[in-house]
Scaffold this active site. Structure first.
Site, PDB file in Angstrom:
ATOM      1  N   GLY A 213     -66.474  34.350  75.172  1.00 46.97           N
ATOM      2  CA  GLY A 213     -65.396  33.657  75.878  1.00 46.97           C
ATOM      3  C   GLY A 213     -65.012  34.399  77.137  1.00 46.97           C
ATOM      4  O   GLY A 213     -65.736  35.282  77.587  1.00 46.97           O
ATOM      5  N   ASN A 214     -63.891  34.030  77.741  1.00 52.11           N
ATOM      6  CA  ASN A 214     -63.385  34.758  78.914  1.00 52.11           C
ATOM      7  C   ASN A 214     -61.868  34.707  78.926  1.00 52.11           C
ATOM      8  O   ASN A 214     -61.249  34.106  78.046  1.00 52.11           O
ATOM      9  CB  ASN A 214     -63.996  34.203  80.202  1.00 52.11           C
ATOM     10  CG  ASN A 214     -63.649  32.748  80.402  1.00 52.11           C
ATOM     11  OD1 ASN A 214     -62.496  32.390  80.583  1.00 52.11           O
ATOM     12  ND2 ASN A 214     -64.659  31.886  80.341  1.00 52.11           N
ATOM     13  N   ASP A 215     -61.276  35.350  79.947  1.00 50.39           N
ATOM     14  CA  ASP A 215     -59.820  35.561  79.956  1.00 50.39           C
ATOM     15  C   ASP A 215     -58.991  34.411  80.533  1.00 50.39           C
ATOM     16  O   ASP A 215     -57.793  34.563  80.730  1.00 50.39           O
ATOM     17  CB  ASP A 215     -59.496  36.819  80.774  1.00 50.39           C
ATOM     18  CG  ASP A 215     -59.910  38.078  80.047  1.00 50.39           C
ATOM     19  OD1 ASP A 215     -59.971  38.025  78.803  1.00 50.39           O
ATOM     20  OD2 ASP A 215     -60.162  39.095  80.710  1.00 50.39           O
TER      21      ASP A 215
END
Ligand code: C5P
Length: 404
Positions: A213-215
Site C-alpha cells: 500500500g502507500n501513505d
C-alpha cells in the site's frame, strides 16, 4: 438591490498592532456592504484604537473582557461563535497567531476563535523580522492546516520605519476577500453536473493478511468531492481504503486494488462531466496472491514477483468522451512542472494538479497543499500553501471554467 453582505454576521477581531487604526476602515466597509459586525478586541488592541470609535461604527458595544466590570454581565464566547458566519482577525499580531496555533485561550478574542464554528480569516501585521521568524511561519502553517485563511501581509514601509513584508493587507483587500468567501460559499455552478473521483491508496493483496500500500489519506479527493457536492454536482467517489468521512450527499464505492478501482470507475463514469483522478494507485501488484498466509521461510531472502497495474487515468481518459474534463495529479520530488506537463500529455488529461514533495506542507498526510494547476490550453497557475479545502475550491474553479 441587496447588498453583498446583507444578513451576514461577522466577528471582527482586533489585536494590539499599529495597523489597528485601519480596522475602523475595514469595519466601515463591512457595514457598508450590509454585514452585521461584532467587534472583539484584545486588551492591548484597546491601546491602539478606542472601543468608542468601534462601537459607534458597528452600532454594538465592543467586547473585550469575559465580564463587564461594573455590571458583572458575562460575554459568552460560545454564543458569539455560534452567531457568527465568519470571523476575521485584522490586524493579527505574532502573539495572537501563536496563541491561536496553540490554543492558548487567555483572552476573549482567542476564546471566541476556539468557539467559532465558521470560517476564520486572519490578516497578520508585524515587523518584517517577526513575520520571517521560523516561529511565526510555523504558526502560520499550523493555522492553515487548521483551516484558517491567511490574508498575506504586503511589503512596504513598516511602523518601525524598516521596509519589508509585514504590513497588514489594506482594508479594501480584506473586505474583498470577505465578500469572495461568501460568494464562494453560495456558488451553485455545478448544478446538473456529474463528477467521478478516484481517491485514497490502493491495497494490493499478497495474502489474506498482507498487502502492498502507500501513505495516501484520501483527504484531497474527499475535499474535492465535498466542494463539488456543495456546488450542486452529483458526486461519486471510487475510494481505496481510507478513514476520512464521506461528505454528505456523496456516493462512495469502496474498493481495494487498482483493478477494482478501474472497474469501479468504468461502472460509474456514464454521463460524467468531469473525471478526477486523485488516487495514489499502486504501480505494481503481486503476480500471485496466496490464499493462505505466507509462511516465514528459513531463507535470508524472499523474492516477490510484481506485475504492472493499469494506469487508470490514462486508460479512462483515452476512452471517455472528449467533452468530459479529465483531471490528474502529479506528486513529484523534483522537476515537478516538467513531469506534470509531460503527464498531462501522455495521460490524455485536460488539467493536472502538480505538487512537489520538496515544498513543506505539500503531499500525503498533511492538511495543507501547495499546487500548480496546468491546463491543456497552456495556462499555468501557481497557488500559495493553502488548506486542502481551499485547494479543492481552486481546483473546482478551474474545472468549472472548462465545462461546456
Ligand atoms: O504516473 P503517476 O502515478 O505520477 O500519475 C499520477 C496520476 O495518474 C494521478 O492522477 C493518479 O491518480 C493517476 N494514476 C492512475 N492509475 C495508475 C497510476 C496513476 O490513475 N496506475
Amino acid at each position: 438591490m441587496m447588498k453583498p453582505l446583507e444578513g451576514k454576521h461577522i466577528i471582527l477581531g482586533i489585536t494590539g498592532g499599529i495597523a489597528a487604526y485601519k480596522s475602523a476602515m475595514l469595519l466601515r466597509l463591512l457595514i457598508k456592504k450590509g454585514a452585521e459586525v461584532q467587534v472583539v478586541i484584545t486588551p492591548s488592541g484597546k491601546e491602539f484604537i478606542t472601543p468608542v470609535t468601534l462601537s459607534a461604527l458597528s452600532g454594538k458595544p465592543v467586547v473585550s473582557e469575559f465580564f463587564t466590570a461594573n455590571t458583572g454581565e458575562w460575554h459568552s464566547h460560545v454564543d458569539l461563535g455560534l452567531w457568527a458566519d465568519l470571523m476575521v482577525i485584522a490586524p493579527c499580531t505574532a502573539s495572537t497567531l501563536g496563541k491561536m496555533a496553540n490554543g492558548i485561550a487567555d483572552n476573549m478574542l482567542v476564546t471566541t476563535y476556539l468557539s467559532a464554528k465558521e470560517h476564520v480569516m486572519v490578516a497578520p501585521a508585524m515587523d518584517l523580522d517577526m513575520w520571517a521568524h521560523p516561529s511565526t511561519q510555523r504558526n502560520i502553517s499550523t493555522l492553515i492546516g487548521d483551516g484558517v485563511e491567511i490574508i498575506e501581509p504586503g511589503s512596504g514601509e513598516l511602523a518601525s520605519h524598516l521596509t519589508g513584508k509585514g504590513r497588514m493587507a489594506e482594508p479594501e483587500e480584506i473586505a474583498a476577500r470577505v465578500e469572495a468567501w461568501f460568494a464562494g460559499e453560495m456558488k451553485r455552478d455545478m448544478e446538473g453536473r456529474k463528477v467521478v473521483i478516484t481517491a485514497g491508496p490502493t491495497h494490493e493483496r499478497l495474502d489474506p493478511v498482507r498487502y502492498l500500500g502507500n501513505d495516501s489519506t484520501g483527504k484531497m479527493g474527499y475535499s474535492i468531492a465535498g466542494e463539488c457536492r456543495k456546488r450542486g454536482a452529483e458526486v461519486v467517489i471510487v475510494s481505496g481504503p481510507v478513514s476520512v468521512p464521506v461528505p454528505e450527499g456523496v456516493k462512495c464505492i469502496k474498493v481495494e486494488s487498482a483493478l477494482e478501482m478501474l472497474d469501479g470507475v468504468r461502472t460509474q463514469m456514464e454521463g460524467a462531466d468531469a473525471l478526477i483522478f486523485t488516487a495514489a494507485v499502486a504501480d505494481y501488484r503481486p503476480a500471485e496472491v496466496d490464499s493462505e498466509k505466507i509462511k516465514r521461510e528459513k531463507t535470508p531472502e524472499m523474492n516477490l514477483r510484481l506485475v504492472a497495474n493499469p494506469d487508470i487515468a490514462a486508460t479512462i481518459s483515452k476512452s471517455a468522451p472528449a467533452n468530459t474534463i479529465k483531471v490528474g495529479f502529479a506528486l513529484e520530488t523534483g522537476n515537478a512542472l516538467e513531469y506534470g506537463r509531460r503527464k498531462l500529455e501522455t495521460k490524455g488529461l485536460d488539467m493536472i494538479v502538480v505538487n512537489s514533495l520538496e515544498d513543506a506542507g505539500a503531499g500525503f498526510g498533511t492538511d495543507t497543499n501547495k499546487v500548480t494547476i496546468i491546463r491543456k490550453d497552456g495556462s499555468e497557475i501557481a497557488y500559495p500553501l493553502k488548506d486542502k479545502r481551499e485547494v479543492a475550491r481552486d481546483i473546482v474553479d478551474n474545472i468549472v471554467d472548462q465545462l461546456t
